[in-house]
Write an enzyme that holds these catalytic residues in place. Structure first.
Site, mmCIF file in Angstrom:
data_model
loop_
_atom_site.group_PDB
_atom_site.id
_atom_site.type_symbol
_atom_site.label_atom_id
_atom_site.label_comp_id
_atom_site.label_asym_id
_atom_site.label_seq_id
_atom_site.Cartn_x
_atom_site.Cartn_y
_atom_site.Cartn_z
ATOM 1 C CG ASP A 32 -72.529 -31.874 -49.300
ATOM 2 O OD1 ASP A 32 -71.755 -31.025 -48.799
ATOM 3 O OD2 ASP A 32 -72.498 -32.178 -50.497
ATOM 4 C CE LYS B 5 -77.221 -35.494 -58.408
ATOM 5 N NZ LYS B 5 -77.555 -35.611 -56.968
ATOM 6 C CG PHE C 221 -74.497 -38.380 -59.274
ATOM 7 C CD1 PHE C 221 -74.948 -39.327 -58.384
ATOM 8 C CD2 PHE C 221 -75.035 -38.370 -60.557
ATOM 9 C CE1 PHE C 221 -75.906 -40.256 -58.756
ATOM 10 C CE2 PHE C 221 -75.981 -39.291 -60.939
ATOM 11 C CZ PHE C 221 -76.418 -40.237 -60.036
ATOM 12 N N GLY C 222 -71.961 -36.668 -61.472
ATOM 13 C CA GLY C 222 -72.002 -36.637 -62.926
ATOM 14 C C GLY C 222 -72.798 -35.436 -63.397
#
Length: 649
Positions: free
Chosen positions: A454, A357, A340-341
């Protein structure tokens, strides 16, 4: 809904509404809170309480918002009171209701230090505790309708839940003067209300927790109300509040088409019809004093479907606040980075620590993950799920703001031999149970059925007391109605945690998460990572290694050396057994999470014998790599990619 039933409901509306008004001044319920003790006659607290009641009964001045919070006296004998009127009643009616409430509650609870009373049009409470700006769930009172739903129950529930979801967003995004919203869809009328001294997050959390009691307390009923100290909601199949122009439902529009993912050079990156939108969502219905939609900037072309994104809005936090909190995303505040980053630690002006985030502008993987988390996790409230506090979309920044977890993620402790000793067996067992409860909530207890897809050690965060909280819902899928499984032609997840039917055929279900939980359980016991276990064990997975030891009666050889002294052998062996049941090849053979919870809690239950795990999704390493050198470890370093193929989500 069938037109005949609509006519019947419409015909009964006027009579029912008049009947409601005629009893509006009768108390619905009251509670004398015995747990906070009693006060003595002629005590300082009684004097302060009488002064407080007198003020509420005769000296408060009408305002347009129907919210009053007053204190009398000094701590520890201070009397603190809150009164809240329904957002659609006029000032005179409000003051009349409060006058009745204060008089009646004092009579019904003559010597209790704390008490609360609810009417249809107002609520009043007093206590010696500090309650201003504090969200409290208990005590609460629920009152279901006597009549059952007369049209399709599943359709009714979907429509009602979608209406309540959108009203919760609307009310919680109000300001300090009002957090109130009403609306109607398909002859279902609903109202949600918070005391306006709550924060946006607390209002949303309070209402969401009450709405979650509907299946248990109001199932199949035409109406229900839940009243608590800090918030309340109600829905009916007739109009029970004063309708304003904002309550008129918008004209029917075509169902928005889900936004397409960014162009990809990989022709296999599309995922068919897979989507995460929730059927039945409605437009936010704005009220004058109750706030409105959060204004987002969707100028970037990646957000093609503005309507879809806006239908799942979160509390918005201004960019300048987050820049100041993170020192402009300074490197010293960086906690880590994923597909995502990067994620940064921040501190808000009030001292609250947060994790931010940040979607990388070059990330193709994170865009749909961002939208998925915005639309999903804000709807979920459980002590074992990380809390999403808000988001920010300004100046092409896309930021998600979470509660900060000071102990980072489970893998940080579990797979570092230098600090894994901090996780003794009691702590690990608590973590196992917490993760199981969190997944059970996703699968069975929340208003939505969620498949995480996940689940792994790095997606389990630990709070200050080492309690686990499941995070990262960017790959999660929502199941509707009685749906129990689905197919995808784009497999996402992490090596070593994927169920075989998902990795090979793209078939996923709640049993896919059960498989991942089983892998995670065995990792917690052994402190060995399944997706690199082959480096040491001749290509053998942790799962098959654990099965061989257990089937030979040598299960205790699996455990991490750091828990040998603190563990209880029977508990460890039972957990290994449960883990092996969860990772069986056939999904039908795996237990459900509710069965897992029972297995973990019971000391007498007889567990079935597990079959041998078929395989583990990973890579085979030749025999000569069984004890890798330092250079070998660099070559075969842990692969932290979160997808089996790299392309935009």
């Amino acid at each position: 809904m069938d037109s005949a039933w609509k006519f019947v409901i419409s015909s009964l509306t006027s009579f029912t509404f008049l009947l409601t008004l005629s009893v509006a001044q009768d108390a619905l319920y009251h509670t004398c809170v015995e747990s906070n003790g009693n006060f003595s006659k002629n005590s300082t607290y009684e004097s302060n309480l009488n002064s407080l009641i007198s003020t509420f009964s005769s000296n408060i001045t009408a305002n347009d918002f129907g919210f009053y919070n007053i204190s009398s006296g000094q701590s520890p004998d201070a009397a603190n009171g809150i009164a809240l009127c329904r957002g659609d009643v006029n000032s005179d009616t409000c003051l009349g209701c409060i006058h009745n409430a204060t008089t009646e509650l004092r009579n019904r609870c003559p010597n209790q230090t704390e008490a609360i009373i609810w009417y249809d049009l107002c609520m009043f409470r007093y206590t010696n505790r500090s309650i201003f700006g504090v969200m409290e769930i208990e005590p609460f009172h629920h009152l279901p309708s006597l009549n059952d739903v007369v049209w399709d129950t599943e359709t009714f529930n979907q429509t009602m839940n979608a209406l309540l979801d959108s009203l919760i967003v609307n009310a919680s995004s109000g300001n300090s003067l009002g957090k109130f919203a009403t609306g109607n869809v398909e002859s279902i009328y609903a109202l949600v209300h918070c005391t306006p001294d709550l924060t946006t997050i607390d209002c949303s959390s309070c209402l969401s927790q009450y709405v979650d009691v509907i299946p248990a307390r109001c199932d199949r009923k035409q109406g229900c109300r839940v009243n608590g100290p800090s918030c309340n909601f109600r829905f009916e199949t007739y109009s029970f509040y004063t309708i304003t122009p904002a309550d008129v439902p918008p004209p029917p529009t075509a169902t928005p088409t889900p936004a397409s993912p960014p162009p990809s050079s990989n022709p296999t990156s599309t995922e068919g019809n897979e989507h995460n939108s929730i059927s039945g969502d409605v437009q936010l219905l704005e009220r004058g004093g109750g706030g409105g939609k959060v204004g987002y900037d969707y100028s970037e072309e990646n957000f093609q479907d503005e309507n879809e994104a806006r239908s799942h809005e979160l509390p918005s936090i201004q960019l300048d606040i987050l820049l100041a909190a993170t020192n402009h995303f300074g490197g010293e505040n960086k906690l880590g980075e994923g597909g995502f980053g990067p994620v940064y630690k921040g501190t808000l002006p009030d001292g609250k620590e947060i994790a931010v985030k940040r979607l990388s502008r070059t990330s193709g993987q994170g865009l749909l993950e961002f939208k998925n988390e915005v639309t999903l996790i804000a709807r979920l409230q459980h002590r074992n799920l990380v809390r999403l506090l808000g988001c920010c979309l300004e100046n092409n920044e896309k930021l998600l703001v979470y509660e900060y977890m000071p102990n980072k993620s489970l893998d940080v402790f579990l797979f570092d031999s230098n600090i894994s000793l901090q996780l003794d067996w009691p702590k690990r067992l608590t973590i196992i149970n917490g993760i199981a409860r969190g997944i059970l909530y996703l699968h069975e207890d929340s208003r939505l059925r969620i498949i995480h897809r996940d689940l792994k050690a790095s997606n389990v965060l630990l709070d200050a007391e080492m309690n686990p909280k499941i995070s990262d819902f960017g790959m999660a899928r929502i199941f509707g109605g009685k749906q129990s499984e689905a197919n995808t032609n784009r497999v996402v997840g992490t090596y070593g945690y994927m169920a075989p039917e998902y990795a090979m055929e793209g078939l996923f279900s709640v049993k896919s998460d059960v498989f991942s939980f089983g892998v995670l359980l065995l990792e917690i016991i052994s402190a060995k990572k399944n997706n690199r276990f082959y480096l040491w064990e001749r290509g053998e997975s942790l799962l098959t290694f654990a099965w061989k030891l257990w089937s030979q009666g040598q299960g205790m050889e699996l455990i991490d050396e750091h828990i040998v002294e603190s563990c209880v052998a029977t508990e460890v062996l039972k957990c290994i057994h449960i883990g092996l049941l969860c990772v069986q090849e056939d999904p039908a053979d795996r237990p459900s999470m509710s069965q897992v919870i029972v297995m973990l809690a019971s000391e007498t239950i007889t567990l079935p014998r597990p079959s041998e795990p078929a395989f583990s999704v990973g890579r085979f390493v030749p025999e000569q790599s069984q004890q890798p050198s330092t250079s070998d470890k660099l070559v075969f370093s842990n692969n932290e990619v979160t997808m089996s193929n790299v392309f935009p989500r």
